[in-house]
Design a protein around this motif. Structure first.
Motif, PDB file in Angstrom:
ATOM      1  N   UNK A  25      26.857 -21.914   1.250  1.00  0.00           N
ATOM      2  CA  UNK A  25      26.409 -20.953   0.407  1.00  0.00           C
ATOM      3  C   UNK A  25      24.880 -20.678   0.173  1.00  0.00           C
ATOM      4  N   UNK A  26      24.539 -19.673  -0.368  1.00  0.00           N
ATOM      5  CA  UNK A  26      22.962 -19.475  -0.282  1.00  0.00           C
ATOM      6  C   UNK A  26      22.468 -18.813   0.891  1.00  0.00           C
ATOM      7  N   UNK A  27      21.132 -18.697   0.762  1.00  0.00           N
ATOM      8  CA  UNK A  27      20.357 -18.048   1.883  1.00  0.00           C
ATOM      9  C   UNK A  27      19.058 -18.542   1.486  1.00  0.00           C
ATOM     10  N   UNK A  28      18.059 -18.508   2.665  1.00  0.00           N
ATOM     11  CA  UNK A  28      16.610 -18.745   2.106  1.00  0.00           C
ATOM     12  C   UNK A  28      16.178 -17.362   1.590  1.00  0.00           C
ATOM     13  N   UNK A  29      14.978 -17.573   0.521  1.00  0.00           N
ATOM     14  CA  UNK A  29      14.754 -16.451   0.006  1.00  0.00           C
ATOM     15  C   UNK A  29      13.918 -15.504   1.017  1.00  0.00           C
ATOM     16  N   UNK A  30      14.206 -14.310   0.664  1.00  0.00           N
ATOM     17  CA  UNK A  30      13.375 -13.292   1.659  1.00  0.00           C
ATOM     18  C   UNK A  30      11.905 -13.062   1.051  1.00  0.00           C
ATOM     19  N   UNK A  31      11.125 -12.601   2.002  1.00  0.00           N
ATOM     20  CA  UNK A  31       9.755 -12.333   1.367  1.00  0.00           C
ATOM     21  C   UNK A  31       9.602 -11.442   0.290  1.00  0.00           C
ATOM     22  N   UNK A  32      10.535 -10.573   0.020  1.00  0.00           N
ATOM     23  CA  UNK A  32      10.827  -9.596  -1.022  1.00  0.00           C
ATOM     24  C   UNK A  32      11.035 -10.596  -2.557  1.00  0.00           C
ATOM     25  N   UNK A  33      11.981 -11.298  -2.197  1.00  0.00           N
ATOM     26  CA  UNK A  33      12.134 -12.305  -3.477  1.00  0.00           C
ATOM     27  C   UNK A  33      11.086 -13.208  -3.854  1.00  0.00           C
ATOM     28  N   UNK A  34      10.484 -13.434  -2.831  1.00  0.00           N
ATOM     29  CA  UNK A  34       9.208 -14.382  -2.932  1.00  0.00           C
ATOM     30  C   UNK A  34       8.279 -13.772  -3.840  1.00  0.00           C
ATOM     31  N   UNK A  35       7.978 -12.446  -3.568  1.00  0.00           N
ATOM     32  CA  UNK A  35       6.904 -11.740  -3.996  1.00  0.00           C
ATOM     33  C   UNK A  35       7.534 -11.293  -5.359  1.00  0.00           C
ATOM     34  N   UNK A  79       6.274 -13.476  -8.121  1.00  0.00           N
ATOM     35  CA  UNK A  79       4.864 -13.532  -8.154  1.00  0.00           C
ATOM     36  C   UNK A  79       3.798 -14.409  -6.896  1.00  0.00           C
ATOM     37  N   UNK A  80       4.758 -14.752  -5.965  1.00  0.00           N
ATOM     38  CA  UNK A  80       3.979 -15.654  -4.976  1.00  0.00           C
ATOM     39  C   UNK A  80       3.852 -14.740  -3.719  1.00  0.00           C
ATOM     40  N   UNK A  81       2.731 -14.880  -3.041  1.00  0.00           N
ATOM     41  CA  UNK A  81       2.328 -14.080  -1.752  1.00  0.00           C
ATOM     42  C   UNK A  81       3.003 -14.958  -0.493  1.00  0.00           C
ATOM     43  N   UNK A  82       4.171 -14.582   0.168  1.00  0.00           N
ATOM     44  CA  UNK A  82       4.729 -15.388   0.984  1.00  0.00           C
ATOM     45  C   UNK A  82       3.758 -15.908   2.169  1.00  0.00           C
ATOM     46  N   UNK A  83       2.724 -15.236   2.478  1.00  0.00           N
ATOM     47  CA  UNK A  83       1.703 -15.612   3.579  1.00  0.00           C
ATOM     48  C   UNK A  83       0.954 -16.908   3.198  1.00  0.00           C
ATOM     49  N   UNK A  84       0.542 -16.798   1.772  1.00  0.00           N
ATOM     50  CA  UNK A  84       0.057 -17.850   0.933  1.00  0.00           C
ATOM     51  C   UNK A  84       0.856 -19.105   0.884  1.00  0.00           C
ATOM     52  N   UNK A 135       2.870 -20.127   2.944  1.00  0.00           N
ATOM     53  CA  UNK A 135       3.210 -20.965   4.028  1.00  0.00           C
ATOM     54  C   UNK A 135       2.341 -22.191   3.971  1.00  0.00           C
ATOM     55  N   UNK A 136       3.002 -23.419   4.482  1.00  0.00           N
ATOM     56  CA  UNK A 136       2.294 -24.639   4.487  1.00  0.00           C
ATOM     57  C   UNK A 136       1.385 -24.592   5.759  1.00  0.00           C
ATOM     58  N   UNK A 137       0.647 -25.516   5.907  1.00  0.00           N
ATOM     59  CA  UNK A 137      -0.143 -25.716   7.169  1.00  0.00           C
ATOM     60  C   UNK A 137       0.755 -25.608   8.465  1.00  0.00           C
ATOM     61  N   UNK A 138       1.912 -26.149   8.421  1.00  0.00           N
ATOM     62  CA  UNK A 138       2.573 -26.292   9.533  1.00  0.00           C
ATOM     63  C   UNK A 138       3.333 -25.021   9.746  1.00  0.00           C
ATOM     64  N   UNK A 139       3.211 -24.058   8.957  1.00  0.00           N
ATOM     65  CA  UNK A 139       3.897 -22.776   9.133  1.00  0.00           C
ATOM     66  C   UNK A 139       5.281 -22.667   8.634  1.00  0.00           C
ATOM     67  N   UNK A 140       5.537 -23.760   7.728  1.00  0.00           N
ATOM     68  CA  UNK A 140       6.817 -23.764   7.270  1.00  0.00           C
ATOM     69  C   UNK A 140       6.954 -23.338   5.684  1.00  0.00           C
ATOM     70  N   UNK A 141       8.189 -22.912   5.350  1.00  0.00           N
ATOM     71  CA  UNK A 141       8.058 -22.686   4.057  1.00  0.00           C
ATOM     72  C   UNK A 141       8.354 -23.998   3.200  1.00  0.00           C
ATOM     73  N   UNK A 142       7.424 -24.131   2.121  1.00  0.00           N
ATOM     74  CA  UNK A 142       7.347 -25.499   1.282  1.00  0.00           C
ATOM     75  C   UNK A 142       8.946 -25.556   0.761  1.00  0.00           C
ATOM     76  N   UNK A 143       8.924 -27.055   0.588  1.00  0.00           N
ATOM     77  CA  UNK A 143      10.421 -27.498   0.068  1.00  0.00           C
ATOM     78  C   UNK A 143      10.880 -26.752  -1.055  1.00  0.00           C
ATOM     79  N   UNK A 144      10.132 -26.311  -2.015  1.00  0.00           N
ATOM     80  CA  UNK A 144      10.627 -25.686  -3.208  1.00  0.00           C
ATOM     81  C   UNK A 144      11.081 -24.339  -2.900  1.00  0.00           C
ATOM     82  N   UNK A 145      10.643 -23.871  -1.751  1.00  0.00           N
ATOM     83  CA  UNK A 145      11.292 -22.277  -1.614  1.00  0.00           C
ATOM     84  C   UNK A 145      12.286 -22.543  -0.466  1.00  0.00           C
ATOM     85  N   UNK A 146      12.780 -23.541   0.053  1.00  0.00           N
ATOM     86  CA  UNK A 146      13.788 -23.799   0.922  1.00  0.00           C
ATOM     87  C   UNK A 146      15.162 -23.598   0.523  1.00  0.00           C
TER      88      UNK A 146
END
Length: 91
Positions: free
Chosen positions: A60-70, A73-78, A80-91
């Motif tokens: 169940x569940x799914x990774x958040x979409x960019x729209x859900x992240x926005x 109040x979070x910019x999905x591009x910002x 992203x971690x340095x390794x270009x992965x979504x931070x643990x809290x957003x996974x």
């Protein structure tokens, strides 16, 4: 203390506690999995608990979409971690 038995889908050791809160809401806790959910009624609390357990144990569940992240109040591009992965809290 009540024991839930919803047929063959749940192991027999599944134990759920339901508590009516002072504000009128209900809290349902699965003691085996160790997760809790709330709702305005017993049925809603149990449905919410089933959804949480499915997200934790099942697929169940799914990774958040960019729209859900926005929407949070979070910019999905910002975000992203340095390794270009979504931070643990957003996974």
């Amino acid at each position: 203390m009540a024991r839930a038995d919803s047929g063959n889908s749940d192991p027999p050791e599944r134990e759920i506690r339901l508590v009516k809160n002072p504000d009128g809401q209900w809290t349902a806790r699965d003691l085996r999995v160790g997760v809790t959910a709330q709702g305005k009624s017993r049925d809603v609390a149990l449905d919410n608990l089933d959804a949480v357990i499915e997200a934790v144990e099942g697929d169940g569940g799914q990774p958040p979409t960019d729209e859900e992240i926005r929407d949070l109040g979070v910019d999905p591009e910002v975000a992203q971690s340095q390794s270009d992965e979504i931070p643990d809290v957003l996974q």
